[in-house]
Design a protein around this motif. Structure first.
Motif, PDB file in Angstrom:
ATOM      1  N   ASN A 170       3.202   7.624 -16.133  1.00 20.53           N
ATOM      2  CA  ASN A 170       4.583   7.966 -15.340  1.00 20.53           C
ATOM      3  C   ASN A 170       3.460   9.591 -15.129  1.00 20.53           C
ATOM      4  OD1 ASN A 170       6.594   6.618 -15.326  1.00 20.53           O
ATOM      5  ND2 ASN A 170       7.492   7.335 -17.476  1.00 20.53           N
ATOM      6  N   ASP A 171       4.345   9.889 -13.830  1.00 22.52           N
ATOM      7  CA  ASP A 171       3.432  11.456 -13.409  1.00 22.52           C
ATOM      8  C   ASP A 171       3.600  12.572 -14.324  1.00 22.52           C
ATOM      9  OD1 ASP A 171       6.450  11.635 -13.818  1.00 22.52           O
ATOM     10  OD2 ASP A 171       6.851  12.574 -11.507  1.00 22.52           O
ATOM     11  N   ASP A 172       4.059  12.556 -15.192  1.00 22.30           N
ATOM     12  CA  ASP A 172       4.198  13.924 -15.997  1.00 22.30           C
ATOM     13  C   ASP A 172       2.785  13.381 -17.520  1.00 22.30           C
ATOM     14  OD1 ASP A 172       6.087  11.574 -17.565  1.00 22.30           O
ATOM     15  OD2 ASP A 172       6.985  13.000 -17.837  1.00 22.30           O
ATOM     16  N   ALA A 173       2.508  12.323 -17.453  1.00 20.12           N
ATOM     17  CA  ALA A 173       1.290  11.222 -18.653  1.00 20.12           C
ATOM     18  C   ALA A 173       0.321  11.645 -17.004  1.00 20.12           C
ATOM     19  CB  ALA A 173       1.397  10.347 -18.802  1.00 20.12           C
TER      20      ALA A 173
ATOM     21  N   SER B 295      -5.999  11.532 -18.042  1.00 19.53           N
ATOM     22  CA  SER B 295      -7.074  10.550 -17.040  1.00 19.53           C
ATOM     23  C   SER B 295      -6.539   8.874 -16.865  1.00 19.53           C
ATOM     24  CB  SER B 295      -7.933  10.899 -16.763  1.00 19.53           C
ATOM     25  OG  SER B 295      -9.056  10.572 -17.582  1.00 19.53           O
ATOM     26  N   VAL B 296      -6.768   8.760 -15.517  1.00 19.18           N
ATOM     27  CA  VAL B 296      -7.132   7.012 -15.285  1.00 19.18           C
ATOM     28  C   VAL B 296      -8.568   6.915 -16.424  1.00 19.18           C
ATOM     29  CG1 VAL B 296      -7.987   4.906 -14.134  1.00 19.18           C
ATOM     30  CG2 VAL B 296      -5.888   6.727 -13.584  1.00 19.18           C
ATOM     31  N   GLY B 297      -8.918   7.134 -16.431  1.00 23.57           N
ATOM     32  CA  GLY B 297     -10.441   7.298 -17.277  1.00 23.57           C
ATOM     33  C   GLY B 297     -10.273   7.322 -18.836  1.00 23.57           C
ATOM     34  N   ALA B 298      -9.233   8.064 -19.395  1.00 19.26           N
ATOM     35  CA  ALA B 298      -9.316   8.962 -20.628  1.00 19.26           C
ATOM     36  C   ALA B 298      -7.254   7.633 -21.097  1.00 19.26           C
ATOM     37  CB  ALA B 298      -8.176   9.528 -20.674  1.00 19.26           C
TER      38      ALA B 298
ATOM     39  N   ILE C 153       0.744  -4.278 -19.183  1.00 16.40           N
ATOM     40  CA  ILE C 153       1.964  -3.976 -17.855  1.00 16.40           C
ATOM     41  C   ILE C 153       1.960  -2.619 -17.487  1.00 16.40           C
ATOM     42  CG2 ILE C 153       4.336  -4.254 -16.960  1.00 16.40           C
ATOM     43  CD1 ILE C 153       3.972  -7.078 -18.561  1.00 16.40           C
ATOM     44  N   ALA C 154       1.296  -2.620 -15.873  1.00 21.00           N
ATOM     45  CA  ALA C 154       1.358  -0.902 -16.190  1.00 21.00           C
ATOM     46  C   ALA C 154       2.886  -0.693 -15.370  1.00 21.00           C
ATOM     47  CB  ALA C 154       0.322  -0.698 -15.286  1.00 21.00           C
ATOM     48  N   ASN C 155       3.212  -0.184 -14.897  1.00 19.77           N
ATOM     49  CA  ASN C 155       4.340   0.890 -14.135  1.00 19.77           C
ATOM     50  C   ASN C 155       4.730   1.908 -14.296  1.00 19.77           C
ATOM     51  OD1 ASN C 155       7.621   0.899 -15.390  1.00 19.77           O
ATOM     52  ND2 ASN C 155       6.420  -0.542 -16.576  1.00 19.77           N
ATOM     53  N   SER C 156       5.021   2.917 -13.121  1.00 20.57           N
ATOM     54  CA  SER C 156       5.235   4.216 -13.263  1.00 20.57           C
ATOM     55  C   SER C 156       6.241   4.647 -12.482  1.00 20.57           C
ATOM     56  CB  SER C 156       3.794   5.100 -13.770  1.00 20.57           C
ATOM     57  OG  SER C 156       3.534   4.590 -11.619  1.00 20.57           O
ATOM     58  N   ARG C 157       7.150   5.707 -12.961  1.00 16.62           N
ATOM     59  CA  ARG C 157       7.877   6.752 -12.305  1.00 16.62           C
ATOM     60  C   ARG C 157       7.073   7.948 -11.303  1.00 16.62           C
ATOM     61  NH1 ARG C 157       9.896   9.138 -15.627  1.00 16.62           N
ATOM     62  NH2 ARG C 157       9.117  11.156 -15.733  1.00 16.62           N
ATOM     63  N   PRO C 158       6.917   8.503 -10.363  1.00 20.37           N
ATOM     64  CA  PRO C 158       7.337   6.787  -8.822  1.00 20.37           C
ATOM     65  C   PRO C 158       5.942   6.192  -9.383  1.00 20.37           C
ATOM     66  CG  PRO C 158       5.653   9.017  -8.013  1.00 20.37           C
ATOM     67  CD  PRO C 158       5.928   9.473  -9.723  1.00 20.37           C
TER      68      PRO C 158
ATOM     69  N   GLY D 288       4.302  -3.839 -27.001  1.00 22.03           N
ATOM     70  CA  GLY D 288       4.594  -3.517 -25.747  1.00 22.03           C
ATOM     71  C   GLY D 288       4.893  -1.927 -26.472  1.00 22.03           C
ATOM     72  N   SER D 289       3.488  -1.041 -26.001  1.00 26.42           N
ATOM     73  CA  SER D 289       3.673   0.612 -26.387  1.00 26.42           C
ATOM     74  C   SER D 289       5.129   1.230 -25.815  1.00 26.42           C
ATOM     75  CB  SER D 289       2.580   1.127 -25.730  1.00 26.42           C
ATOM     76  OG  SER D 289       2.742   1.344 -24.528  1.00 26.42           O
ATOM     77  N   ASP D 290       5.683   1.186 -25.005  1.00 24.93           N
ATOM     78  CA  ASP D 290       6.261   2.153 -23.918  1.00 24.93           C
ATOM     79  C   ASP D 290       6.674   2.909 -24.574  1.00 24.93           C
ATOM     80  OD1 ASP D 290       8.786   2.667 -22.970  1.00 24.93           O
ATOM     81  OD2 ASP D 290      10.183   2.140 -24.541  1.00 24.93           O
ATOM     82  N   THR D 291       5.244   4.038 -23.735  1.00 29.33           N
ATOM     83  CA  THR D 291       4.391   5.329 -23.031  1.00 29.33           C
ATOM     84  C   THR D 291       5.443   6.308 -22.280  1.00 29.33           C
ATOM     85  OG1 THR D 291       3.350   4.215 -22.048  1.00 29.33           O
ATOM     86  CG2 THR D 291       2.271   4.883 -23.467  1.00 29.33           C
ATOM     87  N   TRP D 292       6.258   5.703 -22.349  1.00 29.17           N
ATOM     88  CA  TRP D 292       8.003   6.400 -21.591  1.00 29.17           C
ATOM     89  C   TRP D 292       7.260   8.180 -21.489  1.00 29.17           C
ATOM     90  CZ3 TRP D 292      12.331   9.342 -23.185  1.00 29.17           C
ATOM     91  CH2 TRP D 292      12.548   9.189 -24.892  1.00 29.17           C
ATOM     92  N   VAL D 293       7.435   8.637 -22.863  1.00 28.24           N
ATOM     93  CA  VAL D 293       7.195  10.052 -22.549  1.00 28.24           C
ATOM     94  C   VAL D 293       5.556  10.358 -23.317  1.00 28.24           C
ATOM     95  CG1 VAL D 293       9.617  10.746 -22.958  1.00 28.24           C
ATOM     96  CG2 VAL D 293       8.223  10.473 -25.481  1.00 28.24           C
ATOM     97  N   ASN D 294       4.636  12.015 -23.416  1.00 26.41           N
ATOM     98  CA  ASN D 294       2.922  12.080 -23.377  1.00 26.41           C
ATOM     99  C   ASN D 294       3.657  11.366 -24.773  1.00 26.41           C
ATOM    100  OD1 ASN D 294       2.458  11.652 -20.889  1.00 26.41           O
ATOM    101  ND2 ASN D 294       2.243  14.315 -21.087  1.00 26.41           N
ATOM    102  N   GLN D 295       4.284  11.294 -26.090  1.00 25.52           N
ATOM    103  CA  GLN D 295       4.004  11.809 -27.644  1.00 25.52           C
ATOM    104  C   GLN D 295       3.736  10.048 -27.728  1.00 25.52           C
ATOM    105  OE1 GLN D 295       5.996   9.928 -29.540  1.00 25.52           O
ATOM    106  NE2 GLN D 295       5.413   9.656 -31.113  1.00 25.52           N
ATOM    107  N   ARG D 296       4.389   9.480 -27.351  1.00 27.38           N
ATOM    108  CA  ARG D 296       4.010   7.621 -27.065  1.00 27.38           C
ATOM    109  C   ARG D 296       1.912   7.457 -26.621  1.00 27.38           C
ATOM    110  NH1 ARG D 296       7.028   4.465 -30.129  1.00 27.38           N
ATOM    111  NH2 ARG D 296       7.002   2.752 -29.097  1.00 27.38           N
ATOM    112  N   TRP D 297       1.790   8.177 -25.678  1.00 23.43           N
ATOM    113  CA  TRP D 297      -0.017   8.287 -25.652  1.00 23.43           C
ATOM    114  C   TRP D 297      -0.523   8.514 -26.741  1.00 23.43           C
ATOM    115  CZ3 TRP D 297      -2.231   5.368 -22.180  1.00 23.43           C
ATOM    116  CH2 TRP D 297      -1.315   4.539 -20.828  1.00 23.43           C
TER     117      TRP D 297
END
Ligand SMILES: [Zn+2]
Length: 275
Positions: A32-35, A40-43, A57-62, A229-238
């Motif tokens: 997502n935009d807040d991640a 970074s993409v590289g990270a 399975i990649a998806n993002s808002r937006p 799946g990971s469900d990285t919906w907030v940065n804490q999940r990253w």
């Protein structure tokens, strides 16, 4: 051997240390935009690689985050790594409660699909009769006609409505319904052969770090129907991504190897035609 390690070895039975060591298919990832500003993409590519994640399975808002991952993997392909892009139904947070009744969202999905590389639509949240709307029907039919897989965070009522719109739809059920009893999940698997259960946030599959007997038997019996799946919906999940994947690797090791391979990798790979 230091004292701490000696203690660890003494109290942890050997079997508990085993982990599934094969590839993982992360079937529930948001960039997502807040991640994007923090990772970074590289990270994130590095994170996948370090954790043995060979497809996402990649998806993002937006949808910009998803496009960035697709483009990065095209410019500098990582051998044996696949980005499976899905179109998110939310352009921003305001779309969360209204998307299912907003024809602009169906149009946005159809326009975005013209990029040609998308493999699915979602994750989207939908409950009860919301799924009966004309907009949702249009999205389900569009997805089925393009062989796009749906990723639905929904209750049973909505799940049945999605399939009623079009039985040819393929649906990944985010979190496998969260609190649907296993007997009911089994009925739904039998009724809908094109349904898969995804397992992020399902801490209840283990107890004291081991699979419960019920889940162990269920995963073994229905190994062809589950994804992790990971469900990285907030940065804490990253931040906790390695722990999430480590937890999967521990309980997967308790399953017969063929069942573990299916849930960890093969089901996702088969869904999207990966080698
Ligand atoms: Zn999610």
């Amino acid at each position: 051997m230091n004292r701490l390690l000696a203690l660890f070895v003494a109290v942890v039975p050997l079997g508990a240390l085993a982990v599934y060591e094969g590839p993982l298919f992360d079937a529930h990832l948001h960039y997502n935009d807040d991640a994007v500003g923090h990772y970074s993409v590289g990270a994130v590519m590095e994170l996948f690689s370090k954790n043995g994640v060979k497809a996402i399975i990649a998806n993002s808002r937006p949808n910009d985050g998803t496009r960035a991952l697709v483009e990065a993997n095209r410019k500098a392909p990582r051998p044996g790594f696949a980005v499976v892009p899905f179109i998110r139904v939310y352009r921003d947070r305001a779309d969360y409660g209204t998307w299912h009744a907003n024809p602009d969202i169906a149009q946005m999905i159809e326009d975005e699909a013209k990029r040609g590389y998308y493999r699915g639509v979602g994750e989207f949240h939908i409950f009860g009769r919301e799924a009966a709307s004309e907009v949702v029907k249009r999205i389900v039919n569009f997805a089925a006609s393009r062989d796009l897989v749906l990723h639905a965070h929904c209750d049973e009522a909505a799940l049945e409505l999605l399939f009623a719109h079009n039985p040819q739809a393929r649906i990944i059920w985010a979190h496998t319904g969260f609190n649907t009893p296993l007997a009911r999940v089994e009925e739904l698997f039998a009724k809908y052969p094109r349904l898969w259960g995804e397992l992020s946030y399902r801490w209840d599959v283990t107890e004291g770090g081991r699979l419960t007997p019920e889940w162990k038997a269920f995963f073994t019996k229905h190994a062809a129907r589950f994804l992790v799946g990971s469900d990285t919906w907030v940065n804490q999940r990253w931040q906790s991504y390695p722990e999430t994947m480590g937890t999967y690797r521990r309980w997967l090791a308790e399953l017969p190897p063929e069942a573990a391979e299916r849930i960890a990798w093969k089901n996702g790979a088969a869904l999207f035609g990966l080698p």
